[in-house]
Design a protein around this motif. Sequence first.
Motif, PDB file in Angstrom:
ATOM      1  N   THR A 424      32.365  63.062  20.485  1.00 38.61           N
ATOM      2  CA  THR A 424      32.911  64.140  21.139  1.00 38.61           C
ATOM      3  C   THR A 424      32.276  64.803  22.320  1.00 38.61           C
ATOM      4  OG1 THR A 424      34.471  64.239  19.389  1.00 38.61           O
ATOM      5  CG2 THR A 424      34.662  66.058  21.269  1.00 38.61           C
ATOM      6  N   ARG A 425      31.290  65.551  21.809  1.00 39.66           N
ATOM      7  CA  ARG A 425      30.414  66.404  22.668  1.00 39.66           C
ATOM      8  C   ARG A 425      29.851  65.406  23.780  1.00 39.66           C
ATOM      9  NH1 ARG A 425      25.405  67.929  20.781  1.00 39.66           N
ATOM     10  NH2 ARG A 425      25.221  69.339  22.593  1.00 39.66           N
ATOM     11  N   TRP A 426      29.344  64.189  23.653  1.00 41.90           N
ATOM     12  CA  TRP A 426      28.936  63.122  24.600  1.00 41.90           C
ATOM     13  C   TRP A 426      29.826  62.605  25.608  1.00 41.90           C
ATOM     14  CZ3 TRP A 426      23.622  62.025  25.464  1.00 41.90           C
ATOM     15  CH2 TRP A 426      22.890  62.415  24.470  1.00 41.90           C
ATOM     16  N   ARG A 427      31.034  62.487  24.970  1.00 41.66           N
ATOM     17  CA  ARG A 427      32.215  61.962  25.995  1.00 41.66           C
ATOM     18  C   ARG A 427      32.714  62.997  26.993  1.00 41.66           C
ATOM     19  NH1 ARG A 427      34.370  58.280  21.298  1.00 41.66           N
ATOM     20  NH2 ARG A 427      33.370  56.424  21.567  1.00 41.66           N
ATOM     21  N   GLU A 428      32.855  64.149  26.336  1.00 39.62           N
ATOM     22  CA  GLU A 428      33.241  65.360  27.201  1.00 39.62           C
ATOM     23  C   GLU A 428      32.251  65.612  28.369  1.00 39.62           C
ATOM     24  OE1 GLU A 428      33.861  68.497  24.212  1.00 39.62           O
ATOM     25  OE2 GLU A 428      35.819  68.020  23.824  1.00 39.62           O
ATOM     26  N   ALA A 429      30.976  65.212  27.991  1.00 38.48           N
ATOM     27  CA  ALA A 429      30.101  65.499  29.281  1.00 38.48           C
ATOM     28  C   ALA A 429      29.930  64.037  30.200  1.00 38.48           C
ATOM     29  CB  ALA A 429      28.780  65.415  28.315  1.00 38.48           C
ATOM     30  N   GLY A 430      31.071  63.359  29.904  1.00 36.23           N
ATOM     31  CA  GLY A 430      31.077  62.212  30.830  1.00 36.23           C
ATOM     32  C   GLY A 430      30.530  60.987  30.532  1.00 36.23           C
ATOM     33  N   TRP A 431      29.920  60.728  29.171  1.00 37.73           N
ATOM     34  CA  TRP A 431      28.934  59.731  28.935  1.00 37.73           C
ATOM     35  C   TRP A 431      30.019  58.698  28.180  1.00 37.73           C
ATOM     36  CZ3 TRP A 431      23.491  59.135  28.933  1.00 37.73           C
ATOM     37  CH2 TRP A 431      22.962  59.884  29.050  1.00 37.73           C
ATOM     38  N   THR A 432      29.650  57.317  28.221  1.00 39.43           N
ATOM     39  CA  THR A 432      30.098  56.292  27.685  1.00 39.43           C
ATOM     40  C   THR A 432      29.313  56.389  26.451  1.00 39.43           C
ATOM     41  OG1 THR A 432      30.877  55.129  29.484  1.00 39.43           O
ATOM     42  CG2 THR A 432      30.645  53.750  27.557  1.00 39.43           C
ATOM     43  N   PHE A 433      30.166  56.358  25.272  1.00 42.36           N
ATOM     44  CA  PHE A 433      29.336  56.658  23.996  1.00 42.36           C
ATOM     45  C   PHE A 433      29.869  55.563  23.281  1.00 42.36           C
ATOM     46  CE2 PHE A 433      29.051  57.799  19.628  1.00 42.36           C
ATOM     47  CZ  PHE A 433      27.990  58.463  19.577  1.00 42.36           C
ATOM     48  N   ARG A 434      28.804  54.681  22.504  1.00 43.79           N
ATOM     49  CA  ARG A 434      28.971  53.515  21.675  1.00 43.79           C
ATOM     50  C   ARG A 434      28.096  53.612  20.468  1.00 43.79           C
ATOM     51  NH1 ARG A 434      30.065  49.452  19.169  1.00 43.79           N
ATOM     52  NH2 ARG A 434      30.448  47.324  20.047  1.00 43.79           N
ATOM     53  N   ALA A 435      28.653  53.612  19.358  1.00 42.23           N
ATOM     54  CA  ALA A 435      27.756  53.507  18.063  1.00 42.23           C
ATOM     55  C   ALA A 435      28.065  52.115  17.334  1.00 42.23           C
ATOM     56  CB  ALA A 435      28.291  54.651  17.131  1.00 42.23           C
ATOM     57  N   MET A 436      26.924  51.632  16.386  1.00 46.50           N
ATOM     58  CA  MET A 436      26.972  50.553  15.753  1.00 46.50           C
ATOM     59  C   MET A 436      28.063  50.557  14.896  1.00 46.50           C
ATOM     60  SD  MET A 436      23.024  49.563  15.292  1.00 46.50           S
ATOM     61  CE  MET A 436      23.061  48.058  15.505  1.00 46.50           C
ATOM     62  N   GLY A 437      28.960  49.423  14.789  1.00 47.57           N
ATOM     63  CA  GLY A 437      30.071  49.133  13.821  1.00 47.57           C
ATOM     64  C   GLY A 437      31.153  50.026  14.171  1.00 47.57           C
ATOM     65  N   ARG A 438      31.109  50.541  15.352  1.00 41.15           N
ATOM     66  CA  ARG A 438      32.344  51.403  15.575  1.00 41.15           C
ATOM     67  C   ARG A 438      33.095  51.377  16.879  1.00 41.15           C
ATOM     68  NH1 ARG A 438      31.058  57.782  14.468  1.00 41.15           N
ATOM     69  NH2 ARG A 438      33.240  57.628  13.972  1.00 41.15           N
TER      70      ARG A 438
END
Length: 441
Positions: A424-438
Amino acid sequence: MALKITVIGTGYLGATHAAAMAELGFEVLGLDVVPEKIEMLSSGRVPMFEPGLEELLAKHVAGIEGSSGRLRFTTSWEEIGAFGDVHFVCVNTPQKHGEYACDMSYVDAAFASLAPVLRSGALVVGKSTVPVGSAERLAATLPEGVDLAWNPEFLREGFAVDDTLHPDRVVVGVRSERAEKLLREVYAVPVAEGTPFVVTDYPTAELVKTSANSFLATKISFINAMAEVCEAAGGDVAKLAEAIGYDERIGAKFLRAGVGFGGGCLPKDIRAFMARAGELGVDQALTFLREIDSINMRRRGQMVEMAREAVGGDSFLGKRVAVLGATFKPDSDDVRDSPALNVAGQIQLQGGQVTVYDPKGMENARRLFPTLAYAASAVEAVRGADVVLHLTEWREFRELDPEELGAVASSRVVLDGRNALDPTRWREAGWTFRAMGRPSA
């Protein structure tokens, strides 16, 4: 009269054990064949990063102002033999080059040097992780009147001091009541605090460590296998782990999917276990460990592919990649078999411009991968990056300001290889966020 203790081998295990024994009140003499290491330890400094260890050394090393003076170091086997009642052998047992089997040359050399100087009535205690059957063989090399016990270590890097002073169990493989009695005296303080004291035979004591590491490796690779299924099916491995972790038969520990395990213990221990099972004619009992190892190594390649997709899907040529993490785990400077450095190296070999930052592992990483670029901070590593890979779960990285990093990155894309950052913190800062297995999170 109080027991006097020696520690043979003053690497990660030995230095920690020596300092802890002094903290428990014993007179301790540590030995190593590397004079530079002895010189460093004698000044209260350690050749590795381990939280709390340098402070514990300074508290007890002789010659340091205000210390108890209970801990000294030497290169003399004769001094060790004359000094000690209980001798702990803590030397390294690495994987043989080009083989799965364990290299016992350091242990064999330690016993060969120790045996001629031992006094009658002494107790030798093996702590090194060895193939089952080693204690039986090594006991035959000791002189008459000297007992052998096997007392496996269960240290976690980053928690080694606490694990030694307050272990969750003490396991001793013995053949005599006298050996058991001496070890109960050595561990009297933690046992009085409630630490279980498990007495067994040599083979069982040797198998406890490799069995425990194999189980932990299995649990890690299981959740990483589930992450692969989640990637294909559109599930969320973090939620899956949370749900199954509530089952007390399974438990939540070691169920965080990511780039897998590394370090100087788990990978080489499960391989040595497989090799020894083959020698004993029961290799089929441990064939599952081959798949555990395979799943673990596959995770590194999958992170490389995720990074390739993140920078366009074709090639890393001309792309800048920031790697946060070099050590195999946080609170350590150990880069042995580090998934983070393995991923960084693979991307560089495929043409990527890789810059690495780690709070404690930079010096060791430079020695192992001198061709990678290294930055003095996370911000500098991310400057101009097309993608950011989070590969070691240091607290410093969890507390980074995504806005500050976003201001210097070329593209706001972050891949969490440890499922430890707050999406949430990263996406709110405008980042495309991707985690393994998610893929669906």
